[in-house]
Design a protein around this motif. Structure first.
Motif, PDB file in Angstrom:
ATOM      1  N   LYS A   1      -5.178  -6.148   3.350  1.00 25.25           N
ATOM      2  CA  LYS A   1      -6.551  -5.873   3.808  1.00 25.25           C
ATOM      3  C   LYS A   1      -7.406  -5.225   2.721  1.00 25.25           C
ATOM      4  CE  LYS A   1      -5.379  -5.351   8.679  1.00 25.25           C
ATOM      5  NZ  LYS A   1      -4.737  -4.389   9.588  1.00 25.25           N
ATOM      6  N   GLY A   2      -6.793  -5.006   1.554  1.00 22.92           N
ATOM      7  CA  GLY A   2      -7.538  -4.387   0.459  1.00 22.92           C
ATOM      8  C   GLY A   2      -7.561  -2.863   0.535  1.00 22.92           C
ATOM      9  N   GLU A   3      -6.800  -2.302   1.487  1.00 23.55           N
ATOM     10  CA  GLU A   3      -6.688  -0.841   1.562  1.00 23.55           C
ATOM     11  C   GLU A   3      -5.525  -0.392   0.679  1.00 23.55           C
ATOM     12  OE1 GLU A   3      -8.620   1.323   2.941  1.00 23.55           O
ATOM     13  OE2 GLU A   3      -9.724   0.285   4.527  1.00 23.55           O
ATOM     14  N   LEU A   4      -5.518   0.900   0.329  1.00 22.05           N
ATOM     15  CA  LEU A   4      -4.410   1.417  -0.466  1.00 22.05           C
ATOM     16  C   LEU A   4      -3.117   1.360   0.343  1.00 22.05           C
ATOM     17  CD1 LEU A   4      -5.885   4.697  -2.021  1.00 22.05           C
ATOM     18  CD2 LEU A   4      -5.811   2.424  -3.037  1.00 22.05           C
ATOM     19  N   ASN A   5      -2.063   0.860  -0.292  1.00 17.47           N
ATOM     20  CA  ASN A   5      -0.739   0.925   0.299  1.00 17.47           C
ATOM     21  C   ASN A   5      -0.188   2.294  -0.120  1.00 17.47           C
ATOM     22  OD1 ASN A   5       2.100   0.902   0.546  1.00 17.47           O
ATOM     23  ND2 ASN A   5       2.128  -1.328   0.495  1.00 17.47           N
ATOM     24  N   ARG A   6      -0.228   3.253   0.804  1.00 20.35           N
ATOM     25  CA  ARG A   6       0.099   4.639   0.473  1.00 20.35           C
ATOM     26  C   ARG A   6       1.542   4.801  -0.005  1.00 20.35           C
ATOM     27  NH1 ARG A   6      -3.910   7.734   1.327  1.00 20.35           N
ATOM     28  NH2 ARG A   6      -2.641   9.593   1.133  1.00 20.35           N
ATOM     29  N   GLU A   7       2.450   3.968   0.525  1.00 18.93           N
ATOM     30  CA  GLU A   7       3.845   4.052   0.083  1.00 18.93           C
ATOM     31  C   GLU A   7       3.993   3.615  -1.365  1.00 18.93           C
ATOM     32  OE1 GLU A   7       6.895   2.319   2.552  1.00 18.93           O
ATOM     33  OE2 GLU A   7       6.261   3.548   4.253  1.00 18.93           O
ATOM     34  N   LYS A   8       3.316   2.503  -1.719  1.00 18.63           N
ATOM     35  CA  LYS A   8       3.378   2.017  -3.111  1.00 18.63           C
ATOM     36  C   LYS A   8       2.768   3.037  -4.056  1.00 18.63           C
ATOM     37  CE  LYS A   8       3.552  -3.007  -2.991  1.00 18.63           C
ATOM     38  NZ  LYS A   8       2.715  -4.204  -2.897  1.00 18.63           N
ATOM     39  N   LEU A   9       1.599   3.550  -3.682  1.00 17.56           N
ATOM     40  CA  LEU A   9       0.921   4.546  -4.519  1.00 17.56           C
ATOM     41  C   LEU A   9       1.798   5.796  -4.653  1.00 17.56           C
ATOM     42  CD1 LEU A   9      -1.573   5.474  -6.094  1.00 17.56           C
ATOM     43  CD2 LEU A   9      -2.581   6.232  -3.938  1.00 17.56           C
ATOM     44  N   GLY A  10       2.367   6.223  -3.532  1.00 20.39           N
ATOM     45  CA  GLY A  10       3.239   7.397  -3.531  1.00 20.39           C
ATOM     46  C   GLY A  10       4.461   7.221  -4.412  1.00 20.39           C
ATOM     47  N   SER A  11       5.049   6.014  -4.365  1.00 19.71           N
ATOM     48  CA  SER A  11       6.257   5.785  -5.164  1.00 19.71           C
ATOM     49  C   SER A  11       5.945   5.812  -6.661  1.00 19.71           C
ATOM     50  CB  SER A  11       6.946   4.478  -4.771  1.00 19.71           C
ATOM     51  OG  SER A  11       6.152   3.388  -5.165  1.00 19.71           O
ATOM     52  N   ILE A  12       4.700   5.499  -7.031  1.00 16.38           N
ATOM     53  CA  ILE A  12       4.303   5.605  -8.450  1.00 16.38           C
ATOM     54  C   ILE A  12       3.996   7.070  -8.783  1.00 16.38           C
ATOM     55  CG2 ILE A  12       2.558   4.965 -10.180  1.00 16.38           C
ATOM     56  CD1 ILE A  12       2.098   2.366  -8.468  1.00 16.38           C
ATOM     57  N   ALA A  13       3.149   7.683  -7.952  1.00 11.89           N
ATOM     58  CA  ALA A  13       2.644   9.023  -8.267  1.00 11.89           C
ATOM     59  C   ALA A  13       3.708  10.110  -8.147  1.00 11.89           C
ATOM     60  CB  ALA A  13       1.449   9.355  -7.381  1.00 11.89           C
ATOM     61  N   PHE A  14       4.568  10.006  -7.144  1.00 13.83           N
ATOM     62  CA  PHE A  14       5.505  11.102  -6.918  1.00 13.83           C
ATOM     63  C   PHE A  14       6.783  10.998  -7.742  1.00 13.83           C
ATOM     64  CE2 PHE A  14       2.785  11.319  -3.110  1.00 13.83           C
ATOM     65  CZ  PHE A  14       2.304  12.613  -3.307  1.00 13.83           C
ATOM     66  N   THR A  15       6.887   9.940  -8.549  1.00 10.00           N
ATOM     67  CA  THR A  15       8.046   9.843  -9.432  1.00 10.00           C
ATOM     68  C   THR A  15       7.641  10.006 -10.890  1.00 10.00           C
ATOM     69  OG1 THR A  15       7.775   7.442  -9.439  1.00 10.00           O
ATOM     70  CG2 THR A  15       9.372   8.343  -7.879  1.00 10.00           C
ATOM     71  N   ASN A  16       6.337  10.226 -11.130  1.00  3.94           N
ATOM     72  CA  ASN A  16       5.844  10.327 -12.501  1.00  3.94           C
ATOM     73  C   ASN A  16       4.774  11.424 -12.554  1.00  3.94           C
ATOM     74  OD1 ASN A  16       4.122   9.907 -14.810  1.00  3.94           O
ATOM     75  ND2 ASN A  16       4.997   7.859 -15.039  1.00  3.94           N
ATOM     76  N   VAL A  17       5.110  12.500 -13.241  1.00  2.66           N
ATOM     77  CA  VAL A  17       4.225  13.671 -13.281  1.00  2.66           C
ATOM     78  C   VAL A  17       2.833  13.319 -13.822  1.00  2.66           C
ATOM     79  CG1 VAL A  17       3.959  16.007 -14.230  1.00  2.66           C
ATOM     80  CG2 VAL A  17       6.201  15.204 -13.537  1.00  2.66           C
ATOM     81  N   GLU A  18       2.779  12.479 -14.870  1.00  2.28           N
ATOM     82  CA  GLU A  18       1.485  12.112 -15.462  1.00  2.28           C
ATOM     83  C   GLU A  18       0.635  11.325 -14.471  1.00  2.28           C
ATOM     84  OE1 GLU A  18       2.034  10.190 -19.325  1.00  2.28           O
ATOM     85  OE2 GLU A  18       3.400  11.836 -19.848  1.00  2.28           O
ATOM     86  N   GLN A  19       1.262  10.365 -13.787  1.00  3.81           N
ATOM     87  CA  GLN A  19       0.522   9.551 -12.810  1.00  3.81           C
ATOM     88  C   GLN A  19       0.028  10.425 -11.655  1.00  3.81           C
ATOM     89  OE1 GLN A  19      -0.508   6.736 -13.493  1.00  3.81           O
ATOM     90  NE2 GLN A  19       0.949   5.676 -14.770  1.00  3.81           N
ATOM     91  N   LEU A  20       0.862  11.378 -11.246  1.00  5.26           N
ATOM     92  CA  LEU A  20       0.462  12.282 -10.167  1.00  5.26           C
ATOM     93  C   LEU A  20      -0.738  13.119 -10.593  1.00  5.26           C
ATOM     94  CD1 LEU A  20       0.953  13.424  -7.333  1.00  5.26           C
ATOM     95  CD2 LEU A  20       2.533  15.078  -8.351  1.00  5.26           C
ATOM     96  N   SER A  21      -0.725  13.583 -11.835  1.00  9.33           N
ATOM     97  CA  SER A  21      -1.856  14.402 -12.274  1.00  9.33           C
ATOM     98  C   SER A  21      -3.133  13.577 -12.399  1.00  9.33           C
ATOM     99  CB  SER A  21      -1.524  15.192 -13.541  1.00  9.33           C
ATOM    100  OG  SER A  21      -1.603  14.388 -14.661  1.00  9.33           O
ATOM    101  N   VAL A  22      -3.008  12.297 -12.742  1.00  9.25           N
ATOM    102  CA  VAL A  22      -4.184  11.410 -12.752  1.00  9.25           C
ATOM    103  C   VAL A  22      -4.735  11.274 -11.328  1.00  9.25           C
ATOM    104  CG1 VAL A  22      -4.999   9.029 -13.096  1.00  9.25           C
ATOM    105  CG2 VAL A  22      -3.517  10.089 -14.799  1.00  9.25           C
ATOM    106  N   LEU A  23      -3.834  11.005 -10.385  1.00 14.09           N
ATOM    107  CA  LEU A  23      -4.255  10.870  -8.982  1.00 14.09           C
ATOM    108  C   LEU A  23      -4.931  12.154  -8.492  1.00 14.09           C
ATOM    109  CD1 LEU A  23      -4.265   9.079  -6.427  1.00 14.09           C
ATOM    110  CD2 LEU A  23      -2.023  10.039  -5.858  1.00 14.09           C
ATOM    111  N   ASN A  24      -4.329  13.289  -8.817  1.00 15.57           N
ATOM    112  CA  ASN A  24      -4.905  14.576  -8.408  1.00 15.57           C
ATOM    113  C   ASN A  24      -6.281  14.814  -9.033  1.00 15.57           C
ATOM    114  OD1 ASN A  24      -2.697  15.128  -6.812  1.00 15.57           O
ATOM    115  ND2 ASN A  24      -1.696  16.450  -8.295  1.00 15.57           N
ATOM    116  N   ARG A  25      -6.436  14.414 -10.312  1.00 16.61           N
ATOM    117  CA  ARG A  25      -7.736  14.581 -10.985  1.00 16.61           C
ATOM    118  C   ARG A  25      -8.813  13.713 -10.351  1.00 16.61           C
ATOM    119  NH1 ARG A  25      -4.802  14.672 -15.812  1.00 16.61           N
ATOM    120  NH2 ARG A  25      -5.428  12.571 -16.361  1.00 16.61           N
TER     121      ARG A  25
END
Length: 196
Positions: free
Chosen positions: A62-86
């Motif tokens: 549907k073009g919405e964020l897949n929160r699980e996919k995003l989470g699996s990237i962000a919560f396993t990589n500190v740099e990606q998480l800090s980008v998301l947080n910023r």
């Protein structure tokens, strides 16, 4: 209007405390997690920047964020998480300030802002007090396992990613001990409200 920031680790019982303060004292509740989810929806203020950085593979059909996919990237990589947080945190904070202004116009007595990042994002700038809900790790683990069905490994990784107790203790004005039965917590809350 009194503005209170409420924080605590996952599984500490913040939701139950918020419900109690809302039901008994008519507190207006603002949860930054819910706000962040709204801002990340298609058309929300954070959506484009997230898709631009993480790519369209994090979207569902549907073009919405897949929160699980995003989470699996962000919560396993500190740099990606800090980008998301910023991307997300400053926008959430701006929205919270709009809510504060709106509640002031409505003559609200008590506004409670619940956030996991109260300390990191300096919510003390506009909160009268910061409250920390304290629960021992082993009790939180049991609650998350039974209430949310989380696997032990998931619980451990979530708890490990959160600040340790002494950080909360150092920055918060009050500590609510929610280790026991909720009736004990209610007495603490009643005393705190009477003291405000």
């Amino acid at each position: 209007m009194k503005i209170i920031g409420l924080t605590g680790g996952v599984g500490s019982g913040k939701t139950q405390i918020l419900e109690y303060l809302n039901n008994k004292y008519g507190a207006t509740i603002c949860q930054t997690d819910a706000l962040a989810k709204k801002l990340q929806k298609k058309g929300g203020r954070c959506y484009d920047a997230i898709v631009e950085h993480f790519g369209e593979e994090i979207l569902n059909e549907k073009g919405e964020l897949n929160r699980e996919k995003l989470g699996s990237i962000a919560f396993t990589n500190v740099e990606q998480l800090s980008v998301l947080n910023r991307i997300v945190h400053p926008v959430v904070k701006e929205e919270v300030q709009k809510i504060i202004a709106k509640e002031e116009r409505k003559n609200t007595n008590l506004l409670i802002i619940e956030s996991a990042v109260l300390i990191e994002d300096h919510y003390e700038e506009f909160c009268d007090e910061l409250w920390y809900v304290y629960v021992k790790d082993e009790i939180r683990k049991k609650r998350l396992f039974y209430a949310r069905g989380y696997e032990a490994a998931k619980v451990d990784s979530i708890i490990a990613a959160q600040p340790p107790k002494d950080i909360y203790m150092k920055h918060c004005d009050r500590v609510i001990d929610n280790n026991g039965v909720f009736a004990e917590t209610q007495i603490q809350l009643d005393n705190i409200i009477a003291d405000l």
